[in-house]
Scaffold this active site. Structure first.
Site, PDB file in Angstrom:
ATOM      1  N   HIS A 162       0.816  -1.223   0.000  1.00  0.00           N
ATOM      2  CA  HIS A 162       0.000   0.000   0.000  1.00  0.00           C
ATOM      3  C   HIS A 162       0.849   1.272   0.000  1.00  0.00           C
ATOM      4  O   HIS A 162       0.341   2.340  -0.275  1.00  0.00           O
ATOM      5  CB  HIS A 162      -0.924   0.019   1.225  1.00  0.00           C
ATOM      6  CG  HIS A 162      -2.018  -0.998   1.142  1.00  0.00           C
ATOM      7  ND1 HIS A 162      -3.338  -0.661   0.903  1.00  0.00           N
ATOM      8  CD2 HIS A 162      -1.996  -2.346   1.230  1.00  0.00           C
ATOM      9  CE1 HIS A 162      -4.066  -1.756   0.869  1.00  0.00           C
ATOM     10  NE2 HIS A 162      -3.281  -2.798   1.069  1.00  0.00           N
ATOM     11  N   ASP A 370       3.360   9.755  -0.466  1.00  0.00           N
ATOM     12  CA  ASP A 370       2.246   8.950   0.025  1.00  0.00           C
ATOM     13  C   ASP A 370       1.955   7.862  -0.998  1.00  0.00           C
ATOM     14  O   ASP A 370       1.935   8.138  -2.202  1.00  0.00           O
ATOM     15  CB  ASP A 370       0.998   9.849   0.184  1.00  0.00           C
ATOM     16  CG  ASP A 370       0.098   9.391   1.320  1.00  0.00           C
ATOM     17  OD1 ASP A 370       0.021   8.176   1.557  1.00  0.00           O
ATOM     18  OD2 ASP A 370      -0.539  10.257   1.959  1.00  0.00           O
TER      19      ASP A 370
HETATM   20  P1  ADP Z   1      -2.813   6.652   5.828  1.00  0.00           P
HETATM   21  O1  ADP Z   1      -3.173   5.266   5.331  1.00  0.00           O
HETATM   22  O2  ADP Z   1      -1.364   6.995   5.640  1.00  0.00           O
HETATM   23  O3  ADP Z   1      -3.274   6.929   7.224  1.00  0.00           O
HETATM   24  P2  ADP Z   1      -4.884   7.656   3.983  1.00  0.00           P
HETATM   25  O4  ADP Z   1      -5.249   9.051   3.622  1.00  0.00           O
HETATM   26  O5  ADP Z   1      -4.672   6.756   2.814  1.00  0.00           O
HETATM   27  O6  ADP Z   1      -3.596   7.728   4.924  1.00  0.00           O
HETATM   28  O7  ADP Z   1      -6.015   6.995   4.876  1.00  0.00           O
HETATM   29  C1  ADP Z   1      -6.423   7.578   6.077  1.00  0.00           C
HETATM   30  C2  ADP Z   1      -7.789   7.028   6.463  1.00  0.00           C
HETATM   31  O8  ADP Z   1      -8.032   7.395   7.826  1.00  0.00           O
HETATM   32  C3  ADP Z   1      -8.917   7.628   5.639  1.00  0.00           C
HETATM   33  O9  ADP Z   1      -9.867   6.634   5.350  1.00  0.00           O
HETATM   34  C4  ADP Z   1      -9.512   8.697   6.558  1.00  0.00           C
HETATM   35  O10 ADP Z   1     -10.893   8.900   6.381  1.00  0.00           O
HETATM   36  C5  ADP Z   1      -9.250   8.118   7.933  1.00  0.00           C
HETATM   37  N1  ADP Z   1      -9.077   9.205   8.911  1.00  0.00           N
HETATM   38  C6  ADP Z   1      -8.153  10.182   8.902  1.00  0.00           C
HETATM   39  N2  ADP Z   1      -8.323  11.022   9.938  1.00  0.00           N
HETATM   40  C7  ADP Z   1      -9.392  10.583  10.624  1.00  0.00           C
HETATM   41  C8  ADP Z   1     -10.083  11.023  11.794  1.00  0.00           C
HETATM   42  N3  ADP Z   1      -9.705  12.100  12.484  1.00  0.00           N
HETATM   43  N4  ADP Z   1     -11.136  10.311  12.197  1.00  0.00           N
HETATM   44  C9  ADP Z   1     -11.527   9.211  11.506  1.00  0.00           C
HETATM   45  N5  ADP Z   1     -10.929   8.753  10.411  1.00  0.00           N
HETATM   46  C10 ADP Z   1      -9.864   9.414   9.956  1.00  0.00           C
HETATM   47  O1  F6P Z   2      -1.200   3.252   4.754  1.00  0.00           O
HETATM   48  C1  F6P Z   2      -0.206   2.639   5.478  1.00  0.00           C
HETATM   49  C2  F6P Z   2      -0.685   2.209   6.857  1.00  0.00           C
HETATM   50  O2  F6P Z   2       0.351   1.561   7.548  1.00  0.00           O
HETATM   51  C3  F6P Z   2      -1.862   1.256   6.808  1.00  0.00           C
HETATM   52  O3  F6P Z   2      -1.471  -0.081   6.625  1.00  0.00           O
HETATM   53  C4  F6P Z   2      -2.494   1.525   8.127  1.00  0.00           C
HETATM   54  O4  F6P Z   2      -3.858   1.219   8.163  1.00  0.00           O
HETATM   55  C5  F6P Z   2      -2.278   3.027   8.314  1.00  0.00           C
HETATM   56  O5  F6P Z   2      -1.103   3.309   7.632  1.00  0.00           O
HETATM   57  C6  F6P Z   2      -2.242   3.408   9.779  1.00  0.00           C
HETATM   58  O6  F6P Z   2      -1.064   2.940  10.389  1.00  0.00           O
HETATM   59  P1  F6P Z   2      -0.991   2.053  11.705  1.00  0.00           P
HETATM   60  O7  F6P Z   2      -1.562   0.716  11.401  1.00  0.00           O
HETATM   61  O8  F6P Z   2       0.477   2.008  12.010  1.00  0.00           O
HETATM   62  O9  F6P Z   2      -1.779   2.779  12.753  1.00  0.00           O
END
Ligand code: ADP
Ligand code: F6P
Length: 472
Positions: A162, A370
């Site tokens: 991912h 990202d």
């Molecule tokens: P990462 O996987 O690096 O965290 P992404 O943008 O791909 O970044 O995914 C983040 C996910 O977490 C999204 O589905 C988003 O809606 C969720 N998310 C981010 N901030 C919040 C929050 N404050 N409350 C609930 N969900 C959140």
């Molecule tokens: O997008 C990368 C990732 O490591 C996902 O696998 C995971 O859901 C998200 O970031 C949040 O990270 P963590 O599992 O370390 O809280």
């Protein structure tokens, strides 16, 4: 032990524990969409998800989620420190994100990484029926395909990363680079978010393991491992339906009022992570305020930054720096009852998040690097009236698909400031045309399409999805 014909494997199970009103601990499905995508695609296929339930206690017994069995793999305190926080999130995570922070290398972390990957492989071997499809996700589990193939050569194994996969000059730093690559090659199909990542992988396999590799196929022993790009997505329809709900529209109206009814709202939603470009964004915004290009009374920034990986040193330092900077900016530019930045570290439920997306005239998604960035896609899906400007980093995987966003290089401070101003000042025709095109793309390319395209690629013969009983 009940066995399944499809096994999805990820470091985390797709559930969160939460405390019910009566004080009892309960589990609920976490957002992300893969469980529901698999449910709609393969509702009659016995499926198990193997992963860690969080915490360091014994593995809890869990109820099914949307018909998917939950099989938990326990981590003890040492595993958590050395496998999850150490090798996964202080070695691989920074290395895979352009080394924007220095990766750390420790032999003890590597031992834990091997140990936990072995535990996952053994757990999968128990729950997979003969000839099952096993789909392993992400950088915590690079060794699982190789270990699993040794235990269970009958399985069809897929691996999907991912996060970004770095260019050879970065990956070559890794002390155990050959073992990691060999682990991935245990899969029949290795998937990445972008074609560039598949190219990096093929180059590395050729260089480090001296195997004949193209960007599509690698010959390993008597097998062929296929590689390719499969950009992950979201449940577009679910987010659109949520955003269109009258109660969510009401929440959005209330939010705008509570923010002081500004002309424009800029929103950012990130995990508190140094890859997300939060500090660079705050600097750009602060300079726009200082230069008088943006006025606090007319424009507000809402920065949501949920704490993440809080025991890892680099994450603690980042949080301190972000909070100091938010305090400085509010102290310098805010007024009583009118902060320049509304800073929130709480997790929100999906409806609240959808309301935030609806209220944002400009969504600033400006990571330094990202793999994809699902927040950018969620914002687009939520703009059901084709309004709203997405300011998007060129270094997010999402930029390859959402090319109609206002694209910026977040390392270029002047470019970032200009990008913010362009998005704030864009006319409704331009904004609408861009948003329509991006929404149409996400309508087609949702998480269901992603799961289908990956699983069909894993199934070169064409019989696998049919055997699993996929709906069209
Ligand atoms: P990462 O996987 O690096 O965290 P992404 O943008 O791909 O970044 O995914 C983040 C996910 O977490 C999204 O589905 C988003 O809606 C969720 N998310 C981010 N901030 C919040 C929050 N404050 N409350 C609930 N969900 C959140
Ligand atoms: O997008 C990368 C990732 O490591 C996902 O696998 C995971 O859901 C998200 O970031 C949040 O990270 P963590 O599992 O370390 O809280």
């Amino acid at each position: 032990m009940r066995q399944s014909s499809l096994v999805v494997v990820a470091n985390r199970l797709p559930i969160d524990d939460s405390v019910a009103p009566d004080g009892a601990c309960e589990w609920r499905r976490s957002p992300g969409g893969l469980v529901s995508a698999l449910h709609t695609l393969l509702s009659h296929t016995p499926t198990t998800w193997v992963g860690w339930a969080g915490g360091t206690g014994p593995a809890p017994a869990l109820a099914d989620v949307d018909g998917v069995r939950m099989q938990s793999v326990p981590l003890n305190a040492e595993d958590l420190r050395d496998h999850y926080e150490g090798f996964s999130n202080a070695t691989l995570w920074p290395l895979y994100h352009d080394s924007v922070e220095q990766p750390e290398y420790h032999r003890r972390w590597w031992e834990a990484y091997q140990r936990v990957n072995q535990r996952f492989a053994e757990a999968i071997a128990e729950v997979a029926e003969h000839g099952a499809v096993v789909w392993v996700q992400d950088y915590h589990l690079h060794l699982v395909p190789g270990l699993l193939r040794e235990l269970r050569p009958d399985l069809h194994i897929g691996f999907f990363l991912h996060v970004p996969f770095p260019p050879p000059e970065l990956f070559m730093q890794l002390p155990r680079r050959a073992e990691l690559l060999r682990g991935m090659l245990g899969a029949d199909l290795v998937g990445f978010q972008r074609a560039q990542a598949a190219h990096n992988f093929a180059q590395l396999v050729a260089k480090v393991l001296d195997l004949p590799a193209t960007d599509r196929r690698i010959a390993v022993d008597d097998r062929v491992v296929r590689i390719g790009a499969f950009p992950v997505s979201i449940d577009t329809a679910e987010m659109a339906a949520l955003a269109a709900r009258p109660d969510v529209a009401d929440r959005a109206r209330r939010l705008r009022h509570d923010l002081g009814s500004p002309d424009q709202v800029i929103l950012s939603v990130d995990r508190m992570d140094y890859t997300k470009g939060i500090e660079q964004r705050l600097k750009a915004y602060s300079e726009l305020l200082a230069g008088g290009h943006v006025k606090v009374r007319d424009t507000v920034l809402v920065q949501v930054a949920v704490p993440s990986r809080e025991r890892v040193g680099q994450y603690q330092i980042l949080r301190e720096r972000v909070e100091r900077e938010v305090g400085r900016i509010n102290g310098e530019f805010g007024r009583v009852g009118e902060p320049a930045i509304h800073y929130l570290t709480q997790p929100f439920d999906r409806a609240e998040l959808a309301a935030l997306y609806r209220v944002a005239d400009v969504m600033a998604v400006t990571p330094l690097r990202d793999g994809m960035n699902l927040v950018a896609k969620e914002y687009v899906a939520a703009r059901v009236d084709d309004t709203g400007a997405l300011l998007l980093s060129e270094f997010a995987g999402a930029a390859a698909e959402l090319s109609q966003a206002y694209l910026v290089n977040p390392h270029d401070l002047e470019g970032l400031k200009q990008g913010l101003l362009t998005a704030l000042r864009a006319g409704p025709d331009d904004v609408g045309a861009r948003m329509r095109a991006m929404r149409a793309h996400l309508h087609e390319h949702d998480i269901r399409a992603w799961a289908r395209s990956y699983l069909s690629a894993l199934d070169e013969s064409g019989s696998l999805l049919h055997r699993l009983g996929a709906t069209t």
